[in-house]
Every structure is written in structure tokens, then in C-alpha cells.
Design an enzyme around this catalytic site. Sequence first.
Site, short mmCIF file in Angstrom:
data_model
loop_
_atom_site.label_atom_id
_atom_site.label_comp_id
_atom_site.label_asym_id
_atom_site.label_seq_id
_atom_site.Cartn_x
_atom_site.Cartn_y
_atom_site.Cartn_z
N ASP A 19 0.87 -1.17 0.00
CA ASP A 19 0.00 0.00 0.00
C ASP A 19 0.91 1.23 0.00
O ASP A 19 2.13 1.11 0.19
CB ASP A 19 -0.89 -0.03 1.25
CG ASP A 19 -1.74 1.21 1.39
OD1 ASP A 19 -2.42 1.57 0.42
OD2 ASP A 19 -1.70 1.82 2.48
N ASP A 21 -0.21 5.15 1.06
CA ASP A 21 -0.47 6.11 2.14
C ASP A 21 -0.62 5.39 3.48
O ASP A 21 -1.42 4.47 3.62
CB ASP A 21 -1.76 6.89 1.85
CG ASP A 21 -1.67 7.66 0.55
OD1 ASP A 21 -1.12 8.76 0.57
OD2 ASP A 21 -2.15 7.14 -0.48
N ASP A 182 -1.61 -0.99 5.95
CA ASP A 182 -1.81 -0.37 7.26
C ASP A 182 -3.27 -0.26 7.68
O ASP A 182 -3.55 0.28 8.75
CB ASP A 182 -1.21 1.04 7.25
CG ASP A 182 -2.00 1.99 6.36
OD1 ASP A 182 -2.59 2.95 6.88
OD2 ASP A 182 -2.04 1.76 5.15
#
Length: 272
Positions: A19, A21, A182
Site C-alpha cells: 500500500d 499512504d 496499514d
Amino acid sequence: MSDFEQLFAGKLPKLIMFDLDGTLVDSVPDLAVAVDTMLAELGRPTAGLESVRAWVGNGAPVLVRRALANNLDHSGVDEALAERGLDIFMRAYAEKHEFTVVYPGVRETLKWLQKMGVEMALITNKPERFVAPLLDEMKLGRFFRWIIGGDTMPQKKPDPAALFFVMKMAGVPASQSLFVGDSRSDVQAAKAAGVACVALSYGYNHGRPIAEENPAMVIDDLRRLIPGCLDLDAEILLPDIKRPSSRESIVVVTRKLWMKVIKALARWRWRA
């Protein structure tokens, strides 16, 4: 026993999908500026950094709707207002990324993985038009063979379509792949694709501890992923990986390319 030894029996995975961001970069400060610009232009109170931090992770349209609702639940937001807000936000966010930073340990780990011959891909819900420029600014683009934005394909995370697509293009099965993210969307996408997921504790998960999403592992620094990642002589068993004589071209997957392969992926279509 090291983190990778627990997941891959002492070897490295052949493919790691990341991922963006909240995983590789902290982009919330710039996103918050764009959100507050949008809200101010619409005559609404600004949201601030911490509110935006709790709202990110599901793509720009959802972020804008949450900001307009001032809540994670955005079901009551007027569609016309949401469209207007999205246009303002996209324009504001495109102007600059001066406050976005790369998290500690990210560059070192990506360099190490590249040296070891591990294929890497980026799968983000961020709109495609922002991804390549941001990667260039952060000097991260060269590490990724495949780059997929949030509007590149018909589905975005937590749908696993992008993960299936990358694994198919790389010729690597789920058992030899890893996803690093995240948020809940990252964990759900990885699980739906049958891929182990390592989650970063410092990212964006709407205020919830990422451990509550039950990833395979939670770490607080990307360098913990690989034993001795800063030691280029570290002894780790590697899978049989064909190393290119020179680094092959980065493939930025676009919506046009995706439409050419969508039929091939149809049999993998995830149904919630």
C-alpha cells in the site's frame, strides 16, 4: 525466529505488494490541507489534521464525503455536493505535496528487497493521476514493477482484484506473495486473495488498532520485515528468482490496459 522466517519458512517471498499512504509515506498533512481548502470553499468549518487522519484509506471520493459529513458515516451526504467537493479537493491536492514524507526505514528496505531480486508492486486506493507524480517526488517509483491506483481498475481495495492481477502478471502464486499495508481494507484484500498480510502499526485505520483486523503480523518499522535488511551480507535463503540483466521497465497499469485483461481475471472476481 525472524518475521520472514515465521511467514515463509526462512525464505523471502517472490512478490511483495505494498500500500502507499500510511504504509510507505505519511501523506495526511497534504491531504488535510486539500480537505480544508475544499471545506472552506464550500463555506464549512475546516476539519484539521487528526480528523482527516481518521478518514483516509478508502480513496478520495470517500474521504471527501466523510469530510462533508464530519464523520466516518457519510451516507447522508448529498451526491451533487459530494461531486462538487471532490472536484475542489482534487484540484487542491494536485497543486503540491510539500508536507508528505517517507516513513523511516522505507527506502532502506525497498533497496534491500530490490537487491535480493524480490518483485515489488504498489496497490493504492489513491487516484491514479496522483500516484506517479508523488512517487517521483519521493524517489520511490523505481522500486515498483507494477503500480495500480484506486481508479485504475473497476474495483479497489478491499476487493482483491488488483492483487490477483499483479500475481497473474508476475506469475507468482499467493503462497509466495506478501501484502504490506496499514488498514482494514489492506488486510481484507489480502485475506480475500489468499495472501499473507503484514500491517504497519503507525498507519491509517480510522482510529482502530490494526491488530484488531487480525493480519498475519503487525510491525512498527518496515525494517523489521527482513532480518539484517541494512546488512547486505545477511544470510537469508532466497527462492529461485530470475534476476533481470538490467532493471525491467516499470509498468504503470492504466485503465486502458486493465480493460484488456479484465476477462482473464473474471474467474477470480471477489464476491463479498
